[in-house]
Write an enzyme that holds these catalytic residues in place. Structure first.
Site, PDB file in Angstrom:
ATOM      1  N   LYS A  69       0.846  -1.204   0.000  1.00 21.72           N
ATOM      2  CA  LYS A  69       0.000   0.000   0.000  1.00 21.72           C
ATOM      3  C   LYS A  69       0.879   1.250   0.000  1.00 21.72           C
ATOM      4  CE  LYS A  69      -3.307   2.609   2.733  1.00 21.72           C
ATOM      5  NZ  LYS A  69      -4.456   2.588   3.614  1.00 21.72           N
TER       6      LYS A  69
ATOM      7  N   HIS B 136      -8.457 -30.131 -33.918  1.00 25.03           N
ATOM      8  CA  HIS B 136      -9.501 -29.186 -33.505  1.00 25.03           C
ATOM      9  C   HIS B 136     -10.396 -29.782 -32.410  1.00 25.03           C
ATOM     10  CE1 HIS B 136      -8.367 -26.227 -36.446  1.00 25.03           C
ATOM     11  NE2 HIS B 136      -8.266 -27.202 -37.324  1.00 25.03           N
TER      12      HIS B 136
END
Ligand SMILES: NC(=O)c1ncn([C@@H]2O[C@H](COP(=O)(O)O)[C@@H](O)[C@H]2O)c1NC=O
Length: 542
Positions: free
Chosen positions: A163, A303
């Site tokens: 922070k 695929h």
């Protein structure tokens, strides 16, 4: 063999790319560091380097002990706070003298004044890594032992420092120590670097808390689960490497890992070009297909759909049979096998243009045989997925289901219902059972024809079952379709799909049953003299 040529490229940026004099904004000199680490790798070199650069060190219990043992002066946190570490380490750094020193925004006169009034010195650098909660859970430790490994003081310091990144640099990863030592030499980290370190720190605590929250939810709130689906699902994924592009070249893509060992995302690439997005997706489908069978099995995928699945006495035979299903489509396919790759299999695969081969292991010399082909990607995939659920993301959320696994009730032929024709012999039933298991790997609507433990015709991904049946028959060809064993992933809603199969001369059909028109479908099978079994279980796959 090029052992690492194809491994995903790491893309963690180094944090010290700018010399403070040459463009790094707002570098902050590092004069005082707080060090509290569970993982003590690289600690001695770090402490020595910081000390040599004139940085004062403050540290906790055994971290301080190790630093002192390395001959580096260190202030113990207890000397700083005037309060002993207590409660078996549950309270060490949870003290205002520590947290005010981390959280003071040194850009503000008022904060600096308050620190002076309170007699608190600020920290410029916080180096922390956390108790090994995930590892403790994985080791099978008792719940009390797991709870004890929930770090409290560590995340508090990490979050506070992150922070307050305008004033403090925070480091949670020992791999960054080299960059820390470089930074102290050149006047500290610039603001951009401190921001990036803060992002890494918050990622670290978020992943940590997600692991804790998931463990608590599973263990202590099971009554809130719905059919075993938990009230809260948390997963953090870390980018493991870049991919050239996604499904199409205009889509950027990267590979992510959940940090657990095993599975396709964590496979070791032993040879070949970089894996692509589509390679990963197809390899996952191939692995699923091959591991659906107990016998040596090979699945060849294009695929995400199989163009051949077969079992054999050995893995090389299984490959020959799988390849024979559709040699045209197998060109450029992705292969997964459920046994170690033998030299014989490697030689066969090296003959055919193959994008990827994935296996749990490779016999000595097999990788070298495959590596004669420059481009084939050779993956060693260890560990089967342990995920209990499948997640599909939707806009605004997700749907989650239990993973589709074979059920004793509906997938074991011993529990099937004979719906028409003569009961099959044990060998014939084994053939039909292979077709049923292989059909699960085919995208719905799925029809699969098999003979001799190998697919011979696959109809996949059609929007009606008639077209899937036509496709399967057409791909098998007249001769192979005759006498084949057919599987349908879901019931025939009308007799028409089944009639395509019976007209092609299949010997037997397996399907879930359960259509309102089952009677008509059974009648059609009986009229054609075809044996048909109902499983009572469906295996849609989308
Ligand atoms: N409780 C506290 O005040 C506290 N402060 C720091 N820790 C952790 O203690 C570990 C270091 O302890 P040691 O230096 O004694 O090995 C670090 O992983 C750090 O995250 C704490 N431990 C647990 O919460």
């Amino acid at each position: 063999m090029t052992a690492t040529e194809g491994t995903p490229r790491p893309i963690h940026p180094p944090v010290t790319r700018h010399h403070p004099q040459s463009g790094s904004l707002q570098a902050r000199p590092i004069r005082r560091a707080l060090v509290s680490v569970y993982d003590k790798s690289g600690l001695e070199e770090l402490a020595q380097g910081l000390h040599a650069a004139g940085v004062q060190l403050v540290s906790t219990g055994s971290t301080a002990g190790k630093i002192a043992a390395a001959g580096v002066p260190v202030t113990k946190v207890e000397e700083l706070t005037g309060f002993p570490e207590c409660l078996d380490g549950r309270v060490k750094t949870l003290h205002p003298k520590v947290h005010a020193g981390i959280l003071a925004d040194l850009r503000l006169d008022d904060h600096r004044r308050q620190l002076a009034d309170l007699g608190v010195e600020p920290f410029d650098l916080v180096i922390v890594n956390l108790y090994p909660f995930r590892e403790t859970v994985a080791s099978g430790a008792t719940p009390d032992e797991c709870v004890e490994q929930i770090d409290i003081g560590g995340p508090s310091m990490v979050r506070a420092a992150a922070k307050n990144h305008p004033s403090v640099a925070v480091v949670v990863n020992p791999a960054r120590y080299g960059e820390v030592l470089e930074a102290v030499e050149v006047g500290g980290f610039g603001l951009a670097d401190r921001r990036r370190l803060a992002a890494e720190a918050f990622q670290h605590t978020a992943a940590y808390d997600t692991a804790v929250a998931s463990w608590f939810t599973d263990r202590y709130a099971p009554e809130d689960a719905y059919n075993g689906l938990p009230e809260f699902v948390g997963e953090t994924l870390e980018r493991k490497g870049s991919l050239r592009y996604g499904e199409n070249p205009h889509q950027a893509a990267a590979l992510y890992t959940d940090g657990e060992p095993g599975g396709i995302a964590n496979a070791e690439q032993l040879h070949g070009k970089e894996m692509s997005f589509n390679n990963y997706v197809d390899t996952e489908a191939a692995r699923r297909a091959a591991f659906d069978h107990d016998e040596p099995c090979v699945a060849i995928i294009k695929h995400a759909n199989p163009c051949g699945i077969a079992t054999g006495h050995d893995i090389a035979e299984a490959h020959r049979k799988a390849h024979a299903c559709d040699p045209l489509s197998a060109y450029g396919g992705v292969i997964a096998v459920n046994r170690p790759v033998t030299i014989e299999l490697a030689e066969q695969v090296a003959e055919i243009f193959t994008e990827v081969i994935a296996a749990p292991a490779y016999e000595a010399g097999a990788v070298e045989v495959l590596a004669k082909k420059k481009n084939i990607r050779v993956l060693k995939v260890e560990g089967l997925p342990t995920r209990p659920g499948d997640v599909k993301f939707l806009s605004g959320g997700a749907v989650i289901q239990h993973t589709d696994v074979f059920q004793a009730a509906g997938d074991d032929p011993a529990n099937w219902t004979l719906a028409s024709g003569e009961a099959l012999s044990a060998d014939e039933l084994a053939e039909l059972s292979f077709a049923w298991r292989a059909c699960r790997a085919v995208k719905s609507n799925a029809i699969l024809l098999a003979k001799d433990g190998a697919s011979v015709g696959v109809g996949m991904g059609q929007v009606n079952r008639v077209d899937s049946a036509k496709l399967a028959v057409e791909r098998a060809g007249e001769e192979r379709a005759r006498g084949a064993y057919a599987a349908s992933d879901a019931f025939f809603p009308f007799p028409d799909g089944l009639e395509i199969l019976t007209a092609a001369g299949v010997k037997a059909v397996v399907q879930p049953g359960g259509s309102v028109r089952d009677e008509q479908v059974v009648e059609a099978a009986a009229k054609a003299g075809v044996t048909m079994y109902f499983t009572g279980t469906r295996h849609f796959f989308h």
